[in-house]
Write an enzyme that holds these catalytic residues in place. Structure first.
Site, PDB file in Angstrom:
ATOM      1  N   ASN A 296      -2.449   2.788   1.374  1.00 49.44           N
ATOM      2  CA  ASN A 296      -3.364   1.716   1.760  1.00 49.44           C
ATOM      3  C   ASN A 296      -4.277   1.305   0.596  1.00 49.44           C
ATOM      4  O   ASN A 296      -4.682   0.147   0.492  1.00 49.44           O
ATOM      5  CB  ASN A 296      -4.213   2.167   2.946  1.00 49.44           C
ATOM      6  CG  ASN A 296      -3.361   2.441   4.183  1.00 49.44           C
ATOM      7  OD1 ASN A 296      -2.264   1.908   4.324  1.00 49.44           O
ATOM      8  ND2 ASN A 296      -3.868   3.262   5.094  1.00 49.44           N
TER       9      ASN A 296
ATOM     10  N   GLU B 208      -2.167   9.376  -3.880  1.00 47.54           N
ATOM     11  CA  GLU B 208      -2.929   8.145  -3.631  1.00 47.54           C
ATOM     12  C   GLU B 208      -4.372   8.359  -4.089  1.00 47.54           C
ATOM     13  O   GLU B 208      -4.873   9.492  -4.067  1.00 47.54           O
ATOM     14  CB  GLU B 208      -2.886   7.837  -2.120  1.00 47.54           C
ATOM     15  CG  GLU B 208      -3.721   6.623  -1.722  1.00 47.54           C
ATOM     16  CD  GLU B 208      -3.411   6.117  -0.309  1.00 47.54           C
ATOM     17  OE1 GLU B 208      -2.589   6.732   0.401  1.00 47.54           O
ATOM     18  OE2 GLU B 208      -4.006   5.087   0.056  1.00 47.54           O
TER      19      GLU B 208
ATOM     20  N   ASN C  36       2.376  -2.055   0.105  1.00 48.62           N
ATOM     21  CA  ASN C  36       2.425  -0.890   0.991  1.00 48.62           C
ATOM     22  C   ASN C  36       2.143  -1.297   2.430  1.00 48.62           C
ATOM     23  O   ASN C  36       1.159  -2.009   2.690  1.00 48.62           O
ATOM     24  CB  ASN C  36       1.364   0.126   0.557  1.00 48.62           C
ATOM     25  CG  ASN C  36       1.267   1.301   1.506  1.00 48.62           C
ATOM     26  OD1 ASN C  36       2.175   2.131   1.578  1.00 48.62           O
ATOM     27  ND2 ASN C  36       0.183   1.373   2.270  1.00 48.62           N
ATOM     28  N   GLU C  37       2.978  -0.874   3.353  1.00 48.57           N
ATOM     29  CA  GLU C  37       2.767  -1.064   4.800  1.00 48.57           C
ATOM     30  C   GLU C  37       2.161  -2.436   5.130  1.00 48.57           C
ATOM     31  O   GLU C  37       1.140  -2.533   5.813  1.00 48.57           O
ATOM     32  CB  GLU C  37       1.874   0.063   5.357  1.00 48.57           C
ATOM     33  CG  GLU C  37       2.545   1.409   5.296  1.00 48.57           C
ATOM     34  CD  GLU C  37       1.820   2.532   6.052  1.00 48.57           C
ATOM     35  OE1 GLU C  37       0.665   2.352   6.462  1.00 48.57           O
ATOM     36  OE2 GLU C  37       2.437   3.598   6.232  1.00 48.57           O
TER      37      GLU C  37
ATOM     38  N   TYR D 193       4.814   9.825  10.287  1.00 53.09           N
ATOM     39  CA  TYR D 193       3.919  10.985  10.375  1.00 53.09           C
ATOM     40  C   TYR D 193       4.042  11.573  11.770  1.00 53.09           C
ATOM     41  O   TYR D 193       4.115  10.841  12.752  1.00 53.09           O
ATOM     42  CB  TYR D 193       2.469  10.575  10.097  1.00 53.09           C
ATOM     43  CG  TYR D 193       2.258  10.167   8.658  1.00 53.09           C
ATOM     44  CD1 TYR D 193       2.144  11.124   7.661  1.00 53.09           C
ATOM     45  CD2 TYR D 193       2.197   8.817   8.294  1.00 53.09           C
ATOM     46  CE1 TYR D 193       1.981  10.760   6.335  1.00 53.09           C
ATOM     47  CE2 TYR D 193       2.024   8.444   6.962  1.00 53.09           C
ATOM     48  CZ  TYR D 193       1.915   9.423   5.982  1.00 53.09           C
ATOM     49  OH  TYR D 193       1.763   9.059   4.669  1.00 53.09           O
TER      50      TYR D 193
ATOM     51  N   GLU E  70       7.023   7.796   2.600  1.00 53.27           N
ATOM     52  CA  GLU E  70       5.908   8.566   3.181  1.00 53.27           C
ATOM     53  C   GLU E  70       6.446   9.304   4.394  1.00 53.27           C
ATOM     54  O   GLU E  70       6.954   8.681   5.318  1.00 53.27           O
ATOM     55  CB  GLU E  70       4.752   7.665   3.620  1.00 53.27           C
ATOM     56  CG  GLU E  70       3.965   7.073   2.473  1.00 53.27           C
ATOM     57  CD  GLU E  70       2.704   6.339   2.922  1.00 53.27           C
ATOM     58  OE1 GLU E  70       2.085   6.729   3.931  1.00 53.27           O
ATOM     59  OE2 GLU E  70       2.347   5.360   2.236  1.00 53.27           O
TER      60      GLU E  70
ATOM     61  N   GLN F  96       1.224  13.911   1.315  1.00 52.87           N
ATOM     62  CA  GLN F  96       1.145  13.611  -0.098  1.00 52.87           C
ATOM     63  C   GLN F  96       1.304  14.923  -0.867  1.00 52.87           C
ATOM     64  O   GLN F  96       1.896  15.838  -0.310  1.00 52.87           O
ATOM     65  CB  GLN F  96      -0.163  12.892  -0.396  1.00 52.87           C
ATOM     66  CG  GLN F  96      -0.286  11.586   0.396  1.00 52.87           C
ATOM     67  CD  GLN F  96      -1.429  10.688  -0.039  1.00 52.87           C
ATOM     68  OE1 GLN F  96      -2.097  10.923  -1.036  1.00 52.87           O
ATOM     69  NE2 GLN F  96      -1.679   9.629   0.749  1.00 52.87           N
TER      70      GLN F  96
HETATM   71  O1  AHR Z   1      -0.666   8.746   3.398  1.00 53.88           O
HETATM   72  C1  AHR Z   1      -1.803   8.277   4.057  1.00 53.88           C
HETATM   73  C2  AHR Z   1      -1.674   6.820   4.461  1.00 53.88           C
HETATM   74  O2  AHR Z   1      -0.701   6.702   5.457  1.00 53.88           O
HETATM   75  C3  AHR Z   1      -1.221   5.856   3.394  1.00 53.88           C
HETATM   76  O3  AHR Z   1      -2.261   5.379   2.629  1.00 53.88           O
HETATM   77  C4  AHR Z   1      -0.621   4.739   4.211  1.00 53.88           C
HETATM   78  O4  AHR Z   1       0.397   4.066   3.512  1.00 53.88           O
HETATM   79  C5  AHR Z   1      -0.147   5.401   5.469  1.00 53.88           C
HETATM   80  O5  AHR Z   1      -0.565   4.742   6.600  1.00 53.88           O
END
Ligand code: AHR
Length: 504
Positions: free
Chosen positions: A75, A30, A175-176, A247, A295, A352
């Site tokens: 993001n 990113e 994205n999201e 995450y 992700e 990432q």
């Molecule tokens: O990977 C970091 C961020 O986590 C990304 O930009 C977003 O898509 C997610 O919330």
């Protein structure tokens, strides 16, 4: 008699889950922090090639054999103008990036990324901006990337020095978009309609593409899983995959719960797959929507440091988690979980790749090194290609307040029929001692043990750092024996294990 804990497993060539798509071992770059600037691109670095790409980083990425890399966000993409990042460098505008409140110089953009991906041997997974922009941008951008020539945007690409189309196959529709933090966040219905229309025009430009629609940002979102149902209701016939993100964190410093987190991923996957299949039935559809888990990682170590970073700096060290050995175990468990769903998870991206919550770290102007999480990802990418088999596992459990009974053993099996190789990936979650594993592999006649790789460390918080990059590295001398189709191995206390068998 030994008082070691014991687990058993059966692996049979007929217990098939499905073919593993190579894109299971994808990753993500990113425009965020030092992922691009100071990570993959640093023109003043002594290791930089003629295009400004760091050769040392290219080598590390190639070692991981990453087949696909998602770009440019995240993001970031929801406020990005792709036009800012193409054409002569001196004409590219500096912009505030509202997602991370930094300055984007745009000296690196789509064409540079396509060239870099080619260098590392990866496909590009491109995202379009459905936050601040929409259908018009999406059709122009794909025309720029994939149309052969003779139209305004394809000729613009040619004028920029790229005669052949990039032919990018996999595209993310934003994205999201369920996240209130997202630039241009949308309600499910609103996003569903926009994604459908964007998908439609993008396919009109290039019918060969594959499209990923946004699922929930994580399973704790208030709108999950109605979001998936509403979005798929609008887009089912227009897309191929729905995204999942997750995450993990261990703020409570509770190893038992942390390592049990992948159990919640099981139910997250089962739920999203159920919504896909329910929608399929409702729509009397023939096609199946699969999962792009685009992700996933551990992310929490850097939160405090990030809060102190001055806004509007250029490529500041954001999201630079330094990973522990315990994080490597969780990454291993997550890879096992994904492999067990290889029939439906067709794309997955470790988020990432460089510097930003990443397996690879760099020092600006200096060296590069491998984090602890690099190793389970490397092993799975190297040896986890082929057919996923369903192991039948009998394991002792430990009691956990959040998840209940947690099996100390989790494992996946991959059979590469062509190479005649069988690989077992196994984690021992037990904090008290080694685990004796007995595994019946009698259907693999003639196979012998090739290697038992082990990642373990007496200190669960051990890290690799720029100064001490080899604190946590795998060793090759795991204890394993095979006789008459019965494998016996010792999985050390809290360890990641890769047992490779073959006909050589
Ligand atoms: O990977 C970091 C961020 O986590 C990304 O930009 C977003 O898509 C997610 O919330």
């Amino acid at each position: 008699m030994s008082d070691k804990k014991k687990a058993t497993m059966i692996i049979d060539r007929d217990y098939r889950i499905g073919e593993i798509d190579d894109r299971m071992y994808g990753s993500f770059i990113e425009h965020l922090g030092r992922a691009v600037y100071g990570g993959i691109y640093e023109p003043d670095h002594p290791e930089a090639d003629g295009r400004g790409f760091r050769r040392d980083v290219i080598e590390l990425v190639k070692e991981l054999r990453v087949p696909i890399v998602r770009y440019p966000g995240g993001n970031f993409v929801s406020g990005y103008n792709w036009e800012d990042g193409v054409g002569p460098g001196e004409d590219r505008p500096r912009r505030p990036d509202l997602a991370w409140r930094t300055i984007e110089t745009n000296q690196f953009g789509t064409n540079e990324f396509v060239l870099w991906a080619e260098q590392v041997g990866a496909e590009v997974m491109m995202a379009v901006n459905l936050g601040s922009r929409g259908v018009d941008e999406a059709r122009n951008f794909i025309e720029y990337c994939n149309h052969p020539g003779g139209t305004y945007f394809s000729d613009l690409r040619k004028a920029h020095g790229y005669a052949s189309p990039h032919n990018i196959r996999t595209w993310c529709l934003g994205n999201e978009m369920d996240g209130p933090w997202q630039v241009g966040h949308k309600e499910a219905e609103e996003y569903g309609k926009l994604a459908r229309e964007a998908a439609k025009v993008m396919r009109l430009v290039d019918p060969s593409i594959e499209l990923v629609v946004c699922g929930s940002s994580n399973p704790l979102m208030r709108t999950y899983p109605e979001w998936e149902a509403a979005v798929l209701d609008k887009t089912y016939n227009y897309v191929d995959y729905i995204s999942m993100h997750i995450y993990f964190q261990n703020n409570e410093n509770d190893v038992g719960t942390f390592l049990a987190n992948t159990l919640s991923v099981e139910s997250y996957l089962n739920t999203v797959i159920a919504v896909c299949d329910y929608t399929k039935a409702r729509k009397r559809a023939n096609k199946t929507i699969n999962i792009s888990f685009d992700e996933w990682n551990v992310w929490y170590h850097s939160r405090g440091q990030d809060a102190r970073i001055e806004p509007w700096s250029e490529a500041p060290p954001l999201l630079e988690d330094i990973y522990t050995f315990e994080d490597a175990l969780l990454v291993g468990l997550m890879l096992i979980t994904l492999l067990k769903h290889a029939d439906r998870v067709k794309v997955a991206c470790l988020a990432q790749l460089v510097n930003v919550i990443a397996p690879i770290m760099t020092v600006n102007g200096g060296g590069s090194w491998r984090q602890t999480i690099y190793y389970p990802f490397l092993h799975a990418s190297l040896y986890g290609r082929g057919l996923a088999l369903r192991p039948v596992i009998e394991s002792p459990v430990y009691d956990n307040a959040t998840y209940g009974d947690i099996p100390v053993l989790d494992a996946a099996a991959v059979w590469n029929e062509e190479k005649e190789e069988l690989t077992l990936f196994a984690v021992n979650r037990d904090q008290t001692g080694p685990l004796d594993l007995k595994c019946d592999i009698r259907s693999f006649e003639g196979y012998t043990v090739l290697q038992h790789l082990v990642l373990e460390h007496e200190d669960i918080k051990a890290e690799n750092t720029a100064e001490n990059p080899n604190e946590v590295v795998p060793r090759q001398d795991g204890r394993v024996a095979l006789e008459s189709g019965r494998l016996q191995a010792e999985l050390p206390r809290l360890s990641w294990n890769v047992i490779r068998l073959g006909k050589r």
